[in-house]
Write a protein that holds these residues in place. Structure first.
Motif, short mmCIF file in Angstrom:
data_model
loop_
_atom_site.label_atom_id
_atom_site.label_comp_id
_atom_site.label_asym_id
_atom_site.label_seq_id
_atom_site.Cartn_x
_atom_site.Cartn_y
_atom_site.Cartn_z
N LEU A 233 0.83 -1.20 0.00
CA LEU A 233 0.00 0.00 0.00
C LEU A 233 0.87 1.26 0.00
O LEU A 233 0.62 2.20 -0.77
N GLN A 234 1.88 1.27 0.85
CA GLN A 234 2.76 2.45 0.90
C GLN A 234 3.58 2.58 -0.38
O GLN A 234 3.79 3.70 -0.88
N ALA A 235 4.03 1.47 -0.93
CA ALA A 235 4.79 1.52 -2.18
C ALA A 235 3.95 2.10 -3.30
O ALA A 235 4.43 2.89 -4.12
N ALA A 236 2.68 1.74 -3.34
CA ALA A 236 1.78 2.25 -4.38
C ALA A 236 1.58 3.76 -4.23
O ALA A 236 1.62 4.51 -5.22
N VAL A 237 1.36 4.21 -2.99
CA VAL A 237 1.20 5.65 -2.74
C VAL A 237 2.43 6.41 -3.20
O VAL A 237 2.35 7.44 -3.88
N LEU A 238 3.60 5.91 -2.85
CA LEU A 238 4.86 6.57 -3.22
C LEU A 238 5.06 6.58 -4.73
O LEU A 238 5.54 7.57 -5.29
N ASP A 239 4.68 5.50 -5.38
CA ASP A 239 4.88 5.43 -6.83
C ASP A 239 3.94 6.39 -7.56
O ASP A 239 4.30 6.93 -8.61
N VAL A 240 2.76 6.62 -7.00
CA VAL A 240 1.85 7.61 -7.57
C VAL A 240 2.46 9.02 -7.44
O VAL A 240 2.40 9.83 -8.37
N LYS A 241 3.06 9.32 -6.30
CA LYS A 241 3.53 10.66 -6.00
C LYS A 241 4.90 10.98 -6.61
O LYS A 241 5.23 12.16 -6.83
N LEU A 242 5.70 9.95 -6.87
CA LEU A 242 7.07 10.17 -7.34
C LEU A 242 7.17 11.02 -8.61
O LEU A 242 8.03 11.92 -8.67
N PRO A 243 6.33 10.81 -9.63
CA PRO A 243 6.47 11.64 -10.84
C PRO A 243 6.22 13.13 -10.63
O PRO A 243 6.59 13.94 -11.48
N TYR A 244 5.60 13.48 -9.51
CA TYR A 244 5.29 14.89 -9.21
C TYR A 244 6.35 15.53 -8.30
O TYR A 244 6.25 16.72 -8.00
N LEU A 245 7.33 14.76 -7.86
CA LEU A 245 8.27 15.25 -6.86
C LEU A 245 9.09 16.43 -7.36
O LEU A 245 9.28 17.41 -6.64
N ASP A 246 9.60 16.36 -8.57
CA ASP A 246 10.41 17.47 -9.08
C ASP A 246 9.61 18.76 -9.14
O ASP A 246 10.12 19.84 -8.79
N ALA A 247 8.36 18.68 -9.56
CA ALA A 247 7.52 19.87 -9.62
C ALA A 247 7.23 20.40 -8.21
O ALA A 247 7.24 21.63 -7.99
N ASP A 248 6.98 19.50 -7.27
CA ASP A 248 6.76 19.94 -5.89
C ASP A 248 8.00 20.61 -5.31
O ASP A 248 7.92 21.62 -4.62
N ASN A 249 9.18 20.04 -5.60
CA ASN A 249 10.42 20.64 -5.12
C ASN A 249 10.65 22.01 -5.76
O ASN A 249 11.16 22.94 -5.10
N ALA A 250 10.27 22.14 -7.03
CA ALA A 250 10.41 23.44 -7.71
C ALA A 250 9.53 24.49 -7.03
O ALA A 250 9.93 25.65 -6.88
N ARG A 251 8.33 24.09 -6.63
CA ARG A 251 7.45 25.02 -5.91
C ARG A 251 8.04 25.39 -4.55
O ARG A 251 7.99 26.56 -4.13
N ARG A 252 8.63 24.43 -3.86
CA ARG A 252 9.29 24.74 -2.60
C ARG A 252 10.42 25.74 -2.81
O ARG A 252 10.62 26.65 -1.99
N ARG A 253 11.16 25.61 -3.90
CA ARG A 253 12.24 26.56 -4.20
C ARG A 253 11.68 27.95 -4.45
O ARG A 253 12.28 28.95 -4.05
#
Length: 362
Positions: A233-253
Motif C-alpha cells: 500500500l505504501q509503495a503504491a502511494v509513493l509510486d503515484v507521487k514520485l512523478p510529481y516530486l520534481d515539480a513539488d520541489n520546484a514550488r518549494r524553491r
C-alpha cells in the motif's frame, strides 16, 4: 491559521490515482513484497540515478541496515554531524558503533567538511553525512577524505529527496543512502516507510536479506536479520507521487526564494544555500534570538511553526553519557532554530502573509 504543512491538501491532489492503486492491491490480496514494491523501487532507483533501491520499514531501519550490512560493530567509529535528528545517531549506537560528532557549518546547518579530518582515527570506518533540512552536503571534501583514509561514505537523505550535488541526486553520492518516507517528507507515504539506495550489488543483496529476517529465500536465514519491509500500500502511494516530486520541489524553491528575498526583519536569520539545485527545502528553518516569543507571536497571528529540533542528540537523556560535551555551534542552532510554513500547496497569499507577519515582528 496557515498550517505548517497541510497533508490533507497535499495528498488530495493524488486521491483518484491512489484510490485506483489501492483497489488493485485489495483485489489482488497481496500486501508485502509484491509488484507495487518492485515497481516503486525500480522507479525510485532511476529517479536517484542508482542501480538499486530497496523499500524498508522506515528511515531509521534504512540507516541501521546499511551499517549492519557493512559489517561494522563494537569498537568501530562512524563520523556524523552533531546537528541532526536523533535517528542518525540511534542507527549507529544500535549497531554497537561509536558516533564521533562533528560541528556543522552555521551557514548551511550541514556537517562542516573542514572539521572532519581531525576526527579520523584508526578506528574510523565511515563518514555518515546528513542532508539536513533538504540541502545536499558539499561532498567533494568528504569523498577526498574517504579515499585518503579508505572509509565508507553513507548518506542520511531522509529530508532531501531530489536534491542535487554536482548534477547527481542525493542517494547517489555515497556507498549507500537511507531515505525516509514519513508522511511529512517531500516524498511521503501514508504511514511509515523508507528505502536504501546503492550501486553496490553485494551490499544491496545483503541488506535485502537482512531486512527480511536475514533470509535470502523462504525459511533459509543467512543472517540474524530484522523485519523491515515497505508494504504494498505504501509503495503504491509513493509510486503515484514520485512523478510529481520534481515539480513539488520546484514550488518549494519558489517559496524559499520569495522568503529569502522579502523577509527583511533583522531579528530573523535566513537559511543559506550554495546552489539552488542543492536545496529542496524540506523545511525553511530560520533562527532568532528569542525563539519562544517569536513562535508565540506567529501563532497569535495565525501562522503555525515547528521547531526542528529543540534539543541536540548529545543533550538528550538517552545519551546522558554525552551531556557534558560541548558543541557550541550545534547548541546555538538548536536554541534559536524555528521552521516557517513551506509546502507545494501553499498559496501565494499565504506566502505573502507569512512574510508580512514575520517582518512586523519586533
Amino acid at each position: 491559521m496557515i498550517k505548517f504543512l497541510d497533508l490533507e491538501k497535499i495528498n488530495n491532489r493524488f486521491r483518484s490515482e491512489i484510490d485506483s492503486r489501492i483497489k488493485t492491491i485489495l483485489d489482488k490480496g497481496w500486501y508485502l513484497q509484491g509488484a507495487e514494491n518492485e515497481t516503486f523501487c525500480k522507479n525510485f532507483a532511476a529517479f536517484c540515478g542508482t542501480k538499486y533501491a530497496l523499500g524498508v520499514g522506515n528511515g531509521l531501519d534504512a540507516l541501521r541496515l546499511i551499517i549492519r550490512a557493512s559489517g561494522f560493530g563494537p569498537g568501530d567509529e562512524i563520523i556524523v554531524p552533531a546537528n541532526t535528528y536523533i535517528a542518525t545517531i540511534l542507527a549507529i549506537t544500535d549497531n554497537g558503533c561509536t558516533p564521533v560528532l562533528v560541528e556543522p557549518d552555521i551557514k548551511t546547518y550541514n556537517i562542516n567538511p573542514d572539521l572532519v579530518e581531525e576526527k579520523i582515527t584508526s578506528r574510523t570506518k565511515a563518514i555518515m553525512v546528513v542532508h539536513l533540512y533538504g540541502q545536499a552536503v558539499q561532498m567533494q571534501k568528504i569523498w577526498d577524505l574517504a579515499k585518503k583514509y579508505n572509509l565508507k561514505v553513507f548518506e542520511d537523505a531522509a529530508q532531501a529527496h531530489g536534491a542535487e550535488y554536482q548534477n547527481r541526486r542525493v542517494g547517489n553520492l555515497s556507498d549507500a543512502a537511507a531515505f525516509s518516507f514519513y508522511p511529512g517528507k517531500n516524498l511521503g507515504c501514508m504511514g511509515d516507510g523508507g528505502a536504501v539506495t546503492t550501486n553496490d550489488e553485494e551490499l544491496y543483496q545483503k541488506i535485502k536479506a537482512l531486512a527480511n529476517y536475514g533470509s535470502d529465500r523462504k525459511y533459509h536465514n543467512l543472517y540474524k536479520g530484522l523485519n523491515s519491509r515497505l508494504d504494498e500500500l505504501q509503495a503504491a502511494v509513493l509510486d503515484v507521487k514520485l512523478p510529481y516530486l520534481d515539480a513539488d520541489n520546484a514550488r518549494r524553491r519558489e517559496i524559499a526564494s520569495y522568503y529569502r528575498e522579502n523577509i527583511t526583519n533583522p531579528a530573523v536569520i535566513l537559511p543559506q544555500t550554495y546552489d539552488e539545485k542543492a536545496a529542496v527545502w524540506h523545511v525553511f528553518a530560520v533562527r532568532t534570538a528569542e525563539r519562544d516569543r517569536f513562535q508565540q507571536y506567529l501563532s497569535d497571528n495565525g501562522v503555525q511553526t515547528i521547531i526542528h529540533y529543540p534539543t541536540p542528540p548529545h543533550k538528550q537523556p538517552a545519551y546522558r553519557e554525552w551531556n557534558h560535551l560541548s558543541f557550541p555551534i550545534t547548541e546555538e542552532i538548536h536554541r534559536t532554530i524555528i521552521s516557517l510554513p513551506i509546502s507545494p500547496v501553499m498559496t501565494n497569499d499565504e506566502i505573502q502573509k507569512v512574510t508580512e507577519i514575520v517582518n512586523v515582528y519586533r
